[in-house]
Design a protein around this motif. Structure first.
Motif, PDB file in Angstrom:
ATOM      1  N   PHE A 134       0.781  -1.251   0.000  1.00  0.00           N
ATOM      2  CA  PHE A 134       0.000   0.000   0.000  1.00  0.00           C
ATOM      3  C   PHE A 134       0.808   1.295   0.000  1.00  0.00           C
ATOM      4  CE2 PHE A 134      -3.150  -3.035   1.871  1.00  0.00           C
ATOM      5  CZ  PHE A 134      -4.061  -2.956   0.814  1.00  0.00           C
ATOM      6  N   LYS A 135       2.118   1.218  -0.244  1.00  0.00           N
ATOM      7  CA  LYS A 135       2.925   2.452  -0.244  1.00  0.00           C
ATOM      8  C   LYS A 135       2.338   3.463  -1.240  1.00  0.00           C
ATOM      9  CE  LYS A 135       6.794   4.252   1.370  1.00  0.00           C
ATOM     10  NZ  LYS A 135       6.249   4.618   2.650  1.00  0.00           N
ATOM     11  N   GLY A 136       2.114   4.670  -0.783  1.00  0.00           N
ATOM     12  CA  GLY A 136       1.626   5.728  -1.687  1.00  0.00           C
ATOM     13  C   GLY A 136       0.130   5.686  -1.951  1.00  0.00           C
ATOM     14  N   SER A 137      -0.597   4.788  -1.265  1.00  0.00           N
ATOM     15  CA  SER A 137      -2.047   4.738  -1.480  1.00  0.00           C
ATOM     16  C   SER A 137      -2.757   5.362  -0.278  1.00  0.00           C
ATOM     17  CB  SER A 137      -2.516   3.292  -1.675  1.00  0.00           C
ATOM     18  OG  SER A 137      -2.971   2.742  -0.463  1.00  0.00           O
ATOM     19  N   THR A 138      -4.066   5.617  -0.406  1.00  0.00           N
ATOM     20  CA  THR A 138      -4.810   6.186   0.720  1.00  0.00           C
ATOM     21  C   THR A 138      -4.900   5.186   1.875  1.00  0.00           C
ATOM     22  OG1 THR A 138      -6.737   5.644  -0.599  1.00  0.00           O
ATOM     23  CG2 THR A 138      -6.275   7.942  -0.351  1.00  0.00           C
ATOM     24  N   VAL A 139      -4.733   3.896   1.574  1.00  0.00           N
ATOM     25  CA  VAL A 139      -4.794   2.874   2.630  1.00  0.00           C
ATOM     26  C   VAL A 139      -3.642   3.070   3.622  1.00  0.00           C
ATOM     27  CG1 VAL A 139      -4.887   0.381   3.088  1.00  0.00           C
ATOM     28  CG2 VAL A 139      -5.819   1.274   0.953  1.00  0.00           C
ATOM     29  N   GLU A 140      -2.532   3.608   3.125  1.00  0.00           N
ATOM     30  CA  GLU A 140      -1.355   3.824   3.971  1.00  0.00           C
ATOM     31  C   GLU A 140      -1.717   4.668   5.202  1.00  0.00           C
ATOM     32  OE1 GLU A 140       1.811   5.701   1.810  1.00  0.00           O
ATOM     33  OE2 GLU A 140       3.322   4.932   3.196  1.00  0.00           O
ATOM     34  N   ARG A 141      -2.644   5.625   5.026  1.00  0.00           N
ATOM     35  CA  ARG A 141      -3.039   6.506   6.135  1.00  0.00           C
ATOM     36  C   ARG A 141      -3.717   5.741   7.265  1.00  0.00           C
ATOM     37  NH1 ARG A 141      -4.911  12.090   3.773  1.00  0.00           N
ATOM     38  NH2 ARG A 141      -3.635  12.219   1.923  1.00  0.00           N
ATOM     39  N   LEU A 142      -4.332   4.594   6.942  1.00  0.00           N
ATOM     40  CA  LEU A 142      -5.053   3.817   7.955  1.00  0.00           C
ATOM     41  C   LEU A 142      -4.066   3.111   8.889  1.00  0.00           C
ATOM     42  CD1 LEU A 142      -7.973   2.827   8.746  1.00  0.00           C
ATOM     43  CD2 LEU A 142      -7.472   0.784   7.407  1.00  0.00           C
ATOM     44  N   GLY A 143      -2.979   2.599   8.307  1.00  0.00           N
ATOM     45  CA  GLY A 143      -1.992   1.870   9.106  1.00  0.00           C
ATOM     46  C   GLY A 143      -2.326   0.393   9.205  1.00  0.00           C
ATOM     47  N   LEU A 144      -1.286  -0.392   9.529  1.00  0.00           N
ATOM     48  CA  LEU A 144      -1.418  -1.851   9.537  1.00  0.00           C
ATOM     49  C   LEU A 144      -2.372  -2.361  10.621  1.00  0.00           C
ATOM     50  CD1 LEU A 144      -0.611  -4.664   8.553  1.00  0.00           C
ATOM     51  CD2 LEU A 144       1.463  -4.486   9.926  1.00  0.00           C
ATOM     52  N   ASP A 145      -2.315  -1.773  11.819  1.00  0.00           N
ATOM     53  CA  ASP A 145      -3.126  -2.319  12.923  1.00  0.00           C
ATOM     54  C   ASP A 145      -4.623  -2.237  12.613  1.00  0.00           C
ATOM     55  OD1 ASP A 145      -0.863  -2.894  14.264  1.00  0.00           O
ATOM     56  OD2 ASP A 145      -0.958  -1.176  15.629  1.00  0.00           O
ATOM     57  N   LEU A 146      -5.051  -1.083  12.087  1.00  0.00           N
ATOM     58  CA  LEU A 146      -6.478  -0.930  11.790  1.00  0.00           C
ATOM     59  C   LEU A 146      -6.883  -1.757  10.565  1.00  0.00           C
ATOM     60  CD1 LEU A 146      -7.040   2.852  12.610  1.00  0.00           C
ATOM     61  CD2 LEU A 146      -7.783   0.879  13.927  1.00  0.00           C
ATOM     62  N   LEU A 147      -5.939  -1.947   9.645  1.00  0.00           N
ATOM     63  CA  LEU A 147      -6.267  -2.805   8.493  1.00  0.00           C
ATOM     64  C   LEU A 147      -6.461  -4.252   8.966  1.00  0.00           C
ATOM     65  CD1 LEU A 147      -6.623  -2.378   5.380  1.00  0.00           C
ATOM     66  CD2 LEU A 147      -4.408  -3.479   5.130  1.00  0.00           C
ATOM     67  N   LYS A 148      -5.643  -4.657   9.936  1.00  0.00           N
ATOM     68  CA  LYS A 148      -5.811  -6.005  10.502  1.00  0.00           C
ATOM     69  C   LYS A 148      -7.150  -6.124  11.226  1.00  0.00           C
ATOM     70  CE  LYS A 148      -1.018  -7.450  11.159  1.00  0.00           C
ATOM     71  NZ  LYS A 148      -0.035  -7.932  12.128  1.00  0.00           N
ATOM     72  N   ARG A 149      -7.540  -5.052  11.932  1.00  0.00           N
ATOM     73  CA  ARG A 149      -8.857  -5.040  12.596  1.00  0.00           C
ATOM     74  C   ARG A 149      -9.947  -5.326  11.559  1.00  0.00           C
ATOM     75  NH1 ARG A 149     -11.354   0.803  13.447  1.00  0.00           N
ATOM     76  NH2 ARG A 149     -11.247   0.514  11.192  1.00  0.00           N
ATOM     77  N   ASN A 150      -9.867  -4.627  10.412  1.00  0.00           N
ATOM     78  CA  ASN A 150     -10.861  -4.827   9.354  1.00  0.00           C
ATOM     79  C   ASN A 150     -10.790  -6.245   8.789  1.00  0.00           C
ATOM     80  OD1 ASN A 150     -11.316  -2.128   9.758  1.00  0.00           O
ATOM     81  ND2 ASN A 150     -10.466  -1.429   7.809  1.00  0.00           N
ATOM     82  N   ALA A 151      -9.562  -6.733   8.610  1.00  0.00           N
ATOM     83  CA  ALA A 151      -9.377  -8.076   8.020  1.00  0.00           C
ATOM     84  C   ALA A 151     -10.002  -9.146   8.912  1.00  0.00           C
ATOM     85  CB  ALA A 151      -7.890  -8.354   7.819  1.00  0.00           C
ATOM     86  N   ARG A 152      -9.882  -8.973  10.233  1.00  0.00           N
ATOM     87  CA  ARG A 152     -10.474  -9.954  11.167  1.00  0.00           C
ATOM     88  C   ARG A 152     -11.985 -10.004  10.989  1.00  0.00           C
ATOM     89  NH1 ARG A 152      -6.962  -7.454  14.854  1.00  0.00           N
ATOM     90  NH2 ARG A 152      -5.021  -8.627  14.821  1.00  0.00           N
ATOM     91  N   ILE A 153     -12.588  -8.821  10.828  1.00  0.00           N
ATOM     92  CA  ILE A 153     -14.052  -8.762  10.655  1.00  0.00           C
ATOM     93  C   ILE A 153     -14.444  -9.398   9.316  1.00  0.00           C
ATOM     94  CG2 ILE A 153     -16.029  -7.177  10.406  1.00  0.00           C
ATOM     95  CD1 ILE A 153     -14.554  -5.318  12.399  1.00  0.00           C
ATOM     96  N   CYS A 154     -13.687  -9.092   8.262  1.00  0.00           N
ATOM     97  CA  CYS A 154     -13.980  -9.699   6.947  1.00  0.00           C
ATOM     98  C   CYS A 154     -13.873 -11.215   7.051  1.00  0.00           C
ATOM     99  CB  CYS A 154     -12.994  -9.208   5.887  1.00  0.00           C
ATOM    100  SG  CYS A 154     -13.179  -7.484   5.461  1.00  0.00           S
ATOM    101  N   SER A 155     -12.838 -11.687   7.728  1.00  0.00           N
ATOM    102  CA  SER A 155     -12.629 -13.130   7.862  1.00  0.00           C
ATOM    103  C   SER A 155     -13.831 -13.770   8.569  1.00  0.00           C
ATOM    104  CB  SER A 155     -11.333 -13.377   8.641  1.00  0.00           C
ATOM    105  OG  SER A 155     -11.220 -14.724   8.949  1.00  0.00           O
ATOM    106  N   ASN A 156     -14.261 -13.178   9.690  1.00  0.00           N
ATOM    107  CA  ASN A 156     -15.427 -13.720  10.422  1.00  0.00           C
ATOM    108  C   ASN A 156     -16.664 -13.730   9.531  1.00  0.00           C
ATOM    109  OD1 ASN A 156     -13.862 -13.941  12.671  1.00  0.00           O
ATOM    110  ND2 ASN A 156     -14.600 -12.062  13.648  1.00  0.00           N
ATOM    111  N   ASN A 157     -16.862 -12.649   8.799  1.00  0.00           N
ATOM    112  CA  ASN A 157     -18.059 -12.552   7.956  1.00  0.00           C
ATOM    113  C   ASN A 157     -18.018 -13.567   6.812  1.00  0.00           C
ATOM    114  OD1 ASN A 157     -19.078 -10.511   9.538  1.00  0.00           O
ATOM    115  ND2 ASN A 157     -18.319  -8.853   8.236  1.00  0.00           N
ATOM    116  N   LEU A 158     -16.822 -13.750   6.231  1.00  0.00           N
ATOM    117  CA  LEU A 158     -16.709 -14.711   5.118  1.00  0.00           C
ATOM    118  C   LEU A 158     -16.899 -16.144   5.636  1.00  0.00           C
ATOM    119  CD1 LEU A 158     -13.775 -13.022   3.151  1.00  0.00           C
ATOM    120  CD2 LEU A 158     -16.096 -13.375   2.285  1.00  0.00           C
TER     121      LEU A 158
END
Ligand code: B12
Ligand code: SF4
Ligand code: SF4
Length: 317
Positions: A287-311
């Motif tokens: 994600f270098k240089g993307s808007t996702v970079e502003r979120l940071g890894l920890d919060l992206l992992k938070r989102n990934a955990r929720i996606c994983s549970n939902n899937l």
């Protein structure tokens, strides 16, 4: 006095898809009261910045002394036909975030536009402020008044030909330019976006409740996501396009034709379980240089955990 058509042509030459002019007068009363009601309802959730600088957000002249006009531009970010379709069994990234960070890309071009205008006006007289997203300014209201499109029930600024996948930006300036005409709203009896919203965040009359919106929760919300809102997020890893992707104006809209803005197909979807064990270097690589970079890894992992549970819950059904 510089002719506004020369400015508009230059904006198009710089790669913007739409350009229109409005006065630097405060936004219309209808929109000021829409913003006030939105805040009264607490629809800004934890975006405390939406409660600050209301005077500036509703009045461009509070951002630049002697402001007379606002040059509103839009860049079409509809993804190209060759772009990978999001995999429903993976965690997905919203279309706008598949590009390089649009803030700096657009700002650079606004400065080029301003430099051009300077060459056409008496030395030292042209004053401007370049705005993209993060400046407290009601960008959709101004874009609508400048004739770029209309505000749809999904609250997006929609251009009848280009749809709503549009980044908005403005050059507030001290030039007296003749304003363009706004256009009528064209949603009529359609309410596809309201029906398609997976979280119930969208209401045709009340607007968008950020507390429930998957885009807000995955991009702007910095704390734990309330359990009651987690299932609605589905497989949204960063942002949500559901209320625009079903819109008839978006379905057949032309793709992004700007060849300069960098696009990263590989950011489209991710296996959420793999992402949960990412290290910082994996995140930087993706994600270098993307808007996702502003979120940071920890919060992206938070989102990934929720996606994983939902899937997983979806598979089990
Ligand atoms: C806060 C914010 C969010 C919040 C809240 C969204 C919202 N609808 O308010 C969250 C995080 C949820 C969000 C999500 C998204 N955002 Co956002 N966001 C903003 C931001 C910073 C402020 C928006 C704002 O003022 N909200 C307050 C409410 C009251 O505004 P509003 O609902 O748009 O209402 C205004 C007008 O529409 C009008 N109005 C209100 N009600 C009514 C009713 C009628 C009938 C009419 C005609 C007019 C009208 O008056 C209001 C005052 O200006 C702007 C940038 C900026 N500086 O403006 C970007 C911006 C709106 N976002 C943008 C984008 C791309 C998105 C997403 C598509 C990203 C994604 N894929 O996840 C989603 C779309 C969600 C949606 N359907 O709106 C673009 C929109 C481009 C466009 N074509 O409209 C902007 C302009 C950024 C940019 N510079 O390009 N966003
Ligand atoms: S962005 Fe997604 S969750 Fe938010 S209002 Fe639109 S469809 Fe609903
Ligand atoms: S889906 Fe229908 S109601 Fe929603 S914004 Fe598009 S045209 Fe308007």
């Amino acid at each position: 006095m510089i002719n506004k058509h020369i400015i508009k042509q230059k904006a198009l030459d710089l790669g913007f898809d739409l350009v229109g002019i409005t006065s630097a007068q405060p936004i219309d009363n209808r929109d000021i009261s829409a913003l006030q009601k939105w805040l009264e309802r607490g629809f800004e959730a934890h975006m405390g910045y939406m409660r600050k600088n209301i005077d500036k957000r509703t009045d461009p002249s509070k951002l630049l002394a002697d402001a007379r006009s606002v040059i509103c531009v839009a860049l079409n970010y509809k993804v190209t036909a060759s772009c990978k379709k999001p995999d429903k069994n993976k965690a997905t990234v919203a279309d706008f975030a598949l590009y390089e960070d649009y803030h700096s890309f657009i700002k650079k071009r606004l400065f080029v536009l301003a430099d051009f205008i300077k060459t056409k006006t008496s030395p030292g007289t042209f004053k401007f402020k370049a705005c993209v997203d993060s400046v407290p300014l009601a960008e959709r209201s101004l874009a609508e008044r400048a004739g770029l499109g209309f505000i749809g029930k999904n609250r997006m600024l929609i251009n009848p030909e280009l749809g709503s996948n549009l980044f908005l930006a403005e050059l507030i300036c001290n030039l007296e330019l003749s304003p363009d005409e706004p256009m009528e709203a064209q949603c009529h009896s359609c309410d596809k976006c309201v029906k398609a919203c997976p979280t119930g965040a969208l209401n045709a009359s009340k607007g968008l409740d950020s507390n429930k919106c998957a885009s807000y929760l995955t991009i702007e919300h910095r704390q734990q996501i309330p359990e009651s809102e987690q299932s609605g997020i589905g497989n949204c890893l960063f942002g949500c396009d559901k209320c625009s992707s079903v819109c008839p104006f978006d379905i057949n809209a032309p793709k992004c034709k700007n060849k300069d803005i960098r696009f990263f197909d590989q950011r489209r979807d991710f296996c959420p379980d793999a992402l949960i064990s990412w290290q910082q270097e994996d995140f930087d690589k993706a994600f270098k240089g993307s808007t996702v970079e502003r979120l940071g890894l920890d919060l992206l992992k938070r989102n990934a955990r929720i996606c994983s549970n939902n899937l997983n819950a979806k598979k089990a059904r």
